[in-house]
Design a protein around this motif. Structure first.
Motif, PDB file in Angstrom:
ATOM      1  N   ILE A 196     -45.737   6.503   6.021  1.00 19.77           N
ATOM      2  CA  ILE A 196     -45.991   5.780   7.268  1.00 19.77           C
ATOM      3  C   ILE A 196     -45.616   4.307   7.124  1.00 19.77           C
ATOM      4  N   SER A 197     -45.972   3.721   5.988  1.00 17.44           N
ATOM      5  CA  SER A 197     -45.767   2.288   5.807  1.00 17.44           C
ATOM      6  C   SER A 197     -45.824   1.942   4.324  1.00 17.44           C
ATOM      7  N   GLY A 198     -45.580   0.671   4.053  1.00 14.61           N
ATOM      8  CA  GLY A 198     -45.704   0.161   2.698  1.00 14.61           C
ATOM      9  C   GLY A 198     -46.638  -1.025   2.664  1.00 14.61           C
ATOM     10  N   ILE A 199     -47.358  -1.153   1.556  1.00 15.55           N
ATOM     11  CA  ILE A 199     -48.176  -2.346   1.312  1.00 15.55           C
ATOM     12  C   ILE A 199     -47.723  -2.892  -0.034  1.00 15.55           C
ATOM     13  N   CYS A 200     -47.266  -4.155  -0.013  1.00 16.40           N
ATOM     14  CA  CYS A 200     -46.594  -4.739  -1.165  1.00 16.40           C
ATOM     15  C   CYS A 200     -47.259  -6.037  -1.604  1.00 16.40           C
ATOM     16  N   ALA A 247     -37.520   1.577  11.658  1.00 17.31           N
ATOM     17  CA  ALA A 247     -37.167   2.354  10.482  1.00 17.31           C
ATOM     18  C   ALA A 247     -38.279   2.321   9.431  1.00 17.31           C
ATOM     19  N   TRP A 248     -39.099   1.272   9.438  1.00 21.21           N
ATOM     20  CA  TRP A 248     -40.140   1.142   8.428  1.00 21.21           C
ATOM     21  C   TRP A 248     -41.116   0.073   8.875  1.00 21.21           C
ATOM     22  N   LEU A 249     -42.295   0.048   8.252  1.00 23.40           N
ATOM     23  CA  LEU A 249     -43.330  -0.939   8.532  1.00 23.40           C
ATOM     24  C   LEU A 249     -43.942  -1.350   7.209  1.00 23.40           C
TER      25      LEU A 249
END
Length: 124
Positions: A55-59, A9-11
């Protein structure tokens, strides 16, 4: 995000230096960056340069993300997070976080019996 049970569902990637790392992936892969206000800092949604699709998250590894491993973390969609959590522990896995809420959605980080880490995600 995927809407099909069992799919990713997410990356996410959570790191201390998210601002630098999002620049790295923007230049290396070509992703577009969208800032996401998180109070005193921004996290980032990384988007396809062709479609603009997320596409993705960077946290940043702060607040609710403190203690997250500095590795790409997939979120797999489950139908019932409570049932999935019960199965994780029954089958020798480990819960690394409590079930957390994001709006109506829920997620939890788990470790499988081999030591691999992922998150389970339920849409509300």
């Amino acid at each position: 995000m995927s809407n099909k049970i069992g799919e990713m569902a997410w990356l996410d990637l959570t790191v201390d230096n998210a601002s630098e790392i999002k620049d790295f992936y923007q230049r290396v892969i070509g992703w577009q960056v969208e800032d996401v206000a998180m109070g005193e800092h921004n996290d980032y949604v990384m988007k396809s340069p062709d479609s603009g699709e997320a596409i993705s998250g960077i946290c940043h590894a702060t607040g609710g993300n403190a203690g997250m491993p500095a590795t790409w973390l997939p979120y797999f969609l489950v139908e019932d997070i409570n049932n999935a959590v019960a199965n994780v522990t029954e089958l020798g896995g480990e819960l690394l976080t409590e079930i957390k809420q994001v709006g109506k959605d829920s997620y939890v980080m788990v470790k499988d019996p081999a030591g691999a880490v992922c998150s389970l995600y339920q849409k509300g």
